[in-house]
Design a protein around this motif. Structure first.
Motif, PDB file in Angstrom:
ATOM      1  N   ASP A   1       0.823  -1.211   0.000  1.00  0.00           N
ATOM      2  CA  ASP A   1       0.000   0.000   0.000  1.00  0.00           C
ATOM      3  C   ASP A   1       0.855   1.259   0.000  1.00  0.00           C
ATOM      4  O   ASP A   1       0.470   2.286  -0.592  1.00  0.00           O
ATOM      5  CB  ASP A   1      -0.902   0.023   1.239  1.00  0.00           C
ATOM      6  CG  ASP A   1      -2.028  -0.984   1.168  1.00  0.00           C
ATOM      7  OD1 ASP A   1      -2.288  -1.508   0.070  1.00  0.00           O
ATOM      8  OD2 ASP A   1      -2.641  -1.248   2.222  1.00  0.00           O
TER       9      ASP A   1
ATOM     10  N   TYR B   1       3.496   1.992  -1.539  1.00  0.00           N
ATOM     11  CA  TYR B   1       3.866   2.339  -2.913  1.00  0.00           C
ATOM     12  C   TYR B   1       2.723   3.085  -3.607  1.00  0.00           C
ATOM     13  O   TYR B   1       2.909   4.187  -4.150  1.00  0.00           O
ATOM     14  CB  TYR B   1       4.215   1.061  -3.673  1.00  0.00           C
ATOM     15  CG  TYR B   1       4.539   1.243  -5.134  1.00  0.00           C
ATOM     16  CD1 TYR B   1       5.862   1.409  -5.550  1.00  0.00           C
ATOM     17  CD2 TYR B   1       3.541   1.235  -6.113  1.00  0.00           C
ATOM     18  CE1 TYR B   1       6.168   1.556  -6.895  1.00  0.00           C
ATOM     19  CE2 TYR B   1       3.841   1.390  -7.451  1.00  0.00           C
ATOM     20  CZ  TYR B   1       5.153   1.549  -7.842  1.00  0.00           C
ATOM     21  OH  TYR B   1       5.463   1.702  -9.175  1.00  0.00           O
ATOM     22  N   TYR B   2       1.534   2.483  -3.581  1.00  0.00           N
ATOM     23  CA  TYR B   2       0.390   3.103  -4.252  1.00  0.00           C
ATOM     24  C   TYR B   2       0.048   4.450  -3.621  1.00  0.00           C
ATOM     25  O   TYR B   2      -0.290   5.415  -4.318  1.00  0.00           O
ATOM     26  CB  TYR B   2      -0.813   2.166  -4.199  1.00  0.00           C
ATOM     27  CG  TYR B   2      -0.618   0.892  -4.970  1.00  0.00           C
ATOM     28  CD1 TYR B   2      -0.792   0.841  -6.347  1.00  0.00           C
ATOM     29  CD2 TYR B   2      -0.250  -0.278  -4.310  1.00  0.00           C
ATOM     30  CE1 TYR B   2      -0.610  -0.327  -7.057  1.00  0.00           C
ATOM     31  CE2 TYR B   2      -0.067  -1.468  -5.008  1.00  0.00           C
ATOM     32  CZ  TYR B   2      -0.242  -1.489  -6.388  1.00  0.00           C
ATOM     33  OH  TYR B   2      -0.054  -2.646  -7.085  1.00  0.00           O
TER      34      TYR B   2
ATOM     35  N   ARG C   1      -6.349   3.745  -6.583  1.00  0.00           N
ATOM     36  CA  ARG C   1      -5.334   2.694  -6.510  1.00  0.00           C
ATOM     37  C   ARG C   1      -5.520   1.645  -7.604  1.00  0.00           C
ATOM     38  O   ARG C   1      -4.559   1.195  -8.218  1.00  0.00           O
ATOM     39  CB  ARG C   1      -5.355   2.020  -5.137  1.00  0.00           C
ATOM     40  CG  ARG C   1      -4.450   0.796  -5.100  1.00  0.00           C
ATOM     41  CD  ARG C   1      -4.440   0.077  -3.784  1.00  0.00           C
ATOM     42  NE  ARG C   1      -3.809  -1.228  -3.939  1.00  0.00           N
ATOM     43  CZ  ARG C   1      -3.131  -1.840  -2.999  1.00  0.00           C
ATOM     44  NH1 ARG C   1      -2.992  -1.279  -1.828  1.00  0.00           N
ATOM     45  NH2 ARG C   1      -2.596  -3.025  -3.208  1.00  0.00           N
TER      46      ARG C   1
ATOM     47  N   ILE D   1      -3.799   1.756 -11.102  1.00  0.00           N
ATOM     48  CA  ILE D   1      -2.337   1.714 -11.227  1.00  0.00           C
ATOM     49  C   ILE D   1      -1.839   0.288 -11.404  1.00  0.00           C
ATOM     50  O   ILE D   1      -2.155  -0.596 -10.602  1.00  0.00           O
ATOM     51  CB  ILE D   1      -1.671   2.336  -9.984  1.00  0.00           C
ATOM     52  CG1 ILE D   1      -2.181   3.761  -9.748  1.00  0.00           C
ATOM     53  CG2 ILE D   1      -0.148   2.314 -10.132  1.00  0.00           C
ATOM     54  CD1 ILE D   1      -1.763   4.335  -8.401  1.00  0.00           C
TER      55      ILE D   1
ATOM     56  N   TYR E   1       1.933  -1.606 -12.061  1.00  0.00           N
ATOM     57  CA  TYR E   1       3.374  -1.352 -12.104  1.00  0.00           C
ATOM     58  C   TYR E   1       4.069  -2.283 -13.090  1.00  0.00           C
ATOM     59  O   TYR E   1       3.596  -3.383 -13.386  1.00  0.00           O
ATOM     60  CB  TYR E   1       3.993  -1.493 -10.709  1.00  0.00           C
ATOM     61  CG  TYR E   1       3.805  -2.854 -10.071  1.00  0.00           C
ATOM     62  CD1 TYR E   1       4.625  -3.928 -10.400  1.00  0.00           C
ATOM     63  CD2 TYR E   1       2.787  -3.053  -9.133  1.00  0.00           C
ATOM     64  CE1 TYR E   1       4.434  -5.173  -9.820  1.00  0.00           C
ATOM     65  CE2 TYR E   1       2.595  -4.294  -8.549  1.00  0.00           C
ATOM     66  CZ  TYR E   1       3.420  -5.347  -8.897  1.00  0.00           C
ATOM     67  OH  TYR E   1       3.231  -6.588  -8.324  1.00  0.00           O
TER      68      TYR E   1
ATOM     69  N   ASN F   1       4.773   3.003 -13.981  1.00  0.00           N
ATOM     70  CA  ASN F   1       3.360   2.712 -13.756  1.00  0.00           C
ATOM     71  C   ASN F   1       2.538   2.954 -15.012  1.00  0.00           C
ATOM     72  O   ASN F   1       2.832   3.861 -15.805  1.00  0.00           O
ATOM     73  CB  ASN F   1       2.817   3.580 -12.620  1.00  0.00           C
ATOM     74  CG  ASN F   1       3.440   3.213 -11.285  1.00  0.00           C
ATOM     75  OD1 ASN F   1       3.285   2.089 -10.820  1.00  0.00           O
ATOM     76  ND2 ASN F   1       4.162   4.138 -10.684  1.00  0.00           N
TER      77      ASN F   1
END
Length: 386
Positions: A63, A65-66, A83, A86, A88, A243
């Motif tokens: 979490d 990271y997001y 979220r 996204i 990655y 992303n």
């Protein structure tokens, strides 16, 4: 008063593509787009902590990271994404390639606005698609979009995607909201999805404003996929993190499948740690960087005006890549680039790698200490006709 960006860091012999690819230890490399600056202290600290842990197994993106991605774009650019939008991957080029694979079939056409980032061409062709070049209009030393040509190419029944470069590499334009909305209007009417490469989005100078394509309207959000990364602004390209952002669940499902087909679904722990540190704590460093690069650009313009007045510098609204019109020399871009390398021992990029519309130009990377940049410019002046 010393400036941290003035430090002359030795990169040759470190496996640096920028420095170790050129043959000769006396060459000043001003070509590939990475910077000769140390990263922000918070990034260094985060990487050091991760190294000291000593175990580098498969990475779970958490979490934190997001949250860092969402918070950064909300604070800096007024775009609050969700979220679930996204996804990655290991870099913007793999991201663009995966999106093309997801949203086209071989034989489809993908529109690009040339001159444009050279990897666009390979990403399109590697997926079995055809490049549809819509040259930008170059007039009075400035670039604008050719909307009539774009309309014609978007109307092609085989056109499926448009690769947008926002800000534009190598032309240095930071597209306005009005320009981007017009792009979307054309593409929506003809069923063309916009894939916006926004890797240079943080590198924008006073008087210009980066607007995330997807943030401009509900229509732009619905008809686009955004590819972004902190790698250009924070000099972390080697850490390989990026992303892909899309609000359409079906599009994300198809992209996820393509990411797995292309085997770029895993990322490394250092890229994750660096992104979190950059987006959570790197703003002050980034502001200082922008001021320094703007100073480099001003110094370059003054130098060319005095020493190489036949070279026309295209205004650099964004990126750290100077696009220089060398057509007055009566030589091709390749000839000028070769002369600079062999006689001047300075390496720049020939405009022709960005499409035929790049003939008559060279691209100069100025993201380096000013002393090094000025030495490179003096070498250019020593071998090019005044």
């Amino acid at each position: 008063m010393t400036n941290k960006f003035d430090d002359l860091i030795t990169r040759r012999g470190t496996g640096s593509y920028k420095w170790d690819e050129p043959e000769g230890d006396d060459i000043i490399p001003m070509w590939v787009a990475d910077m000769d600056f140390r990263v922000a202290r918070p990034i260094m600290d985060a990487l050091r902590r991760r190294v000291e842990h000593g175990v580098f197994g498969y990475t779970l993106v958490t979490d934190e990271y997001y949250d860092a991605v969402i918070s950064w774009f909300s604070r800096r650019h007024g775009w609050t994404m969700r979220r679930e939008w996204i996804q990655y991957t290991s870099g913007v080029v793999p991201a663009v390639s995966a999106v093309i694979k997801a949203l086209t079939v071989p034989g489809d056409r993908v529109i690009v606005q040339t001159p444009v980032y050279n990897c666009f061409f390979s990403s399109i062709r590697n997926n079995g698609c055809d490049v549809s070049e819509s040259p930008l209009i170059y007039a009075g030393g400035l670039y604008t979009m050719d909307f009539d040509d774009l309309e014609q190419r978007a109307a092609d029944p085989k056109a499926r995607l448009m690769l947008l470069c926002n800000p534009h590499n190598p032309a240095g334009r930071v597209w306005t909201a009005e320009e981007l909305l017009r792009v979307n209007d054309i593409c929506v009417r003809h069923g063309v999805t916009v894939v916006s490469d926004e890797i240079h989005c943080e590198l924008v100078y006073d008087g210009h404003e980066y607007r995330p394509f997807a943030s401009l309207s509900a229509g732009c959000l619905a008809n686009s996929v955004t590819c972004c990364s902190p790698s250009k602004a924070f000099n972390t390209a080697g850490l390989q993190i990026a992303n892909i952002i899309s609000a359409d669940a079906d599009v994300r499902r198809r992209i996820d499948r393509a990411i797995n087909i292309n085997e770029v679904c895993d990322v490394n722990p250092f890229g994750v740690a660096a992104l979190i540190a950059a987006y959570n704590e790197g703003g002050e460093w980034l502001d200082s960087l922008l001021a320094y690069i703007k100073g480099n650009y001003t110094a370059l313009c003054e130098f060319f005006a005095g020493r190489l007045p036949r070279v026309r510098i295209v205004p650099m609204e964004g990126t750290y890549l100077v696009w220089a019109d060398i057509s007055a020399f009566g030589m091709t871009s390749d000839q000028v680039t070769e002369r600079l390398l062999t006689e001047g021992r300075v390496m720049v990029s020939s405009g022709t790698i960005y499409g035929q519309a790049g003939e008559g130009f060279i691209r100069i990377n100025i993201a380096c200490p000013r002393e090094r940049m000025m030495e490179g410019l003096r070498r250019m002046a020593a071998v090019l006709p005044r």
